[in-house]
Design an enzyme around this catalytic site. Structure first.
Site, PDB file in Angstrom:
ATOM      1  N   ALA A  63      -4.891  -0.312  -1.504  1.00 53.56           N
ATOM      2  CA  ALA A  63      -4.006  -0.800  -0.394  1.00 53.56           C
ATOM      3  C   ALA A  63      -3.026  -2.040  -1.215  1.00 53.56           C
ATOM      4  O   ALA A  63      -3.104  -3.125  -0.474  1.00 53.56           O
ATOM      5  CB  ALA A  63      -4.215  -0.966   0.840  1.00 53.56           C
ATOM      6  N   HIS A  64      -2.649  -1.745  -2.390  1.00 51.54           N
ATOM      7  CA  HIS A  64      -1.868  -2.847  -3.086  1.00 51.54           C
ATOM      8  C   HIS A  64      -0.880  -2.340  -4.130  1.00 51.54           C
ATOM      9  O   HIS A  64      -1.134  -1.198  -4.449  1.00 51.54           O
ATOM     10  CB  HIS A  64      -2.805  -4.036  -3.646  1.00 51.54           C
ATOM     11  N   ALA A  65      -0.198  -3.335  -4.806  1.00 49.24           N
ATOM     12  CA  ALA A  65       0.575  -2.912  -5.985  1.00 49.24           C
ATOM     13  C   ALA A  65       0.306  -3.910  -6.817  1.00 49.24           C
ATOM     14  O   ALA A  65      -0.297  -5.162  -6.641  1.00 49.24           O
ATOM     15  CB  ALA A  65       1.994  -3.029  -5.561  1.00 49.24           C
ATOM     16  N   ALA A 110      -0.371   1.578  -4.244  1.00 49.89           N
ATOM     17  CA  ALA A 110      -1.433   2.758  -4.282  1.00 49.89           C
ATOM     18  C   ALA A 110      -2.671   2.125  -3.129  1.00 49.89           C
ATOM     19  O   ALA A 110      -3.078   1.167  -3.333  1.00 49.89           O
ATOM     20  CB  ALA A 110      -1.911   2.886  -5.683  1.00 49.89           C
TER      21      ALA A 110
END
Length: 151
Positions: A63-65, A110
């Site tokens: 849960a990051h980019a 993602a």
């Protein structure tokens, strides 16, 4: 990677730039072997390798980019989904074979989810670890891509 929005050409990646690769699988009577070479099987030079394991079944990770880092995710064992988001489009990719790899370019959000029990998520990265490269808050991510589009 180039998109046109309201007549303006954009250069940021989208979820459709996240490619699923089938890696070479050598089948031998004593078991299968898959290998990966820089700039051959993955579309970048690998500078870091890490893996997540002992993830409780059904849990989520990621849960990051990233701003600069490319990632190549492989389900080395078990299965999980990768939820991709570019701020406009969403796409989910199932990784359930150790010879499939998903390339996630920088600028795409993602999140890995739905891990089966005993899963191992192997990640090949184009950069060494740098906390400054991460965007961990989704609202900050939306602001980041907005700035990228207007910059």
């Amino acid at each position: 990677m180039k998109t046109i929005e309201n007549g303006i050409i954009k250069d940021r990646p989208t979820v459709f730039d996240c490619g699923l690769y089938t890696l070479e699988k050598n089948h031998e009577p004593e078991g299968n072997l898959t290998f990966v070479y820089n700039d051959v099987h993955v579309p970048f030079d690998v500078k870091r390798v890490f893996y997540s394991y002992d993830i409780p079944g059904g849990e989520s990770r990621g849960a990051h980019a990233h701003k600069e880092c490319h990632q190549f995710l492989i389900a080395a064992s078990g299965s999980f989904e990768v939820a991709l988001d570019d701020g406009v489009n969403k796409r989910t990719v199932l990784l359930n074979r150790p010879f499939y790899g998903l390339h996630v370019p920088p600028g795409v959000w993602a999140a890995e989810q739905g891990f089966s029990s005993g899963s191992i998520c192997l990640v090949l990265a184009s950069e060494g670890y740098s906390e400054d490269d991460y965007i961990r808050n989704y609202d900050e991510y939306l602001e980041y891509i907005k700035i990228q589009n207007n910059g």
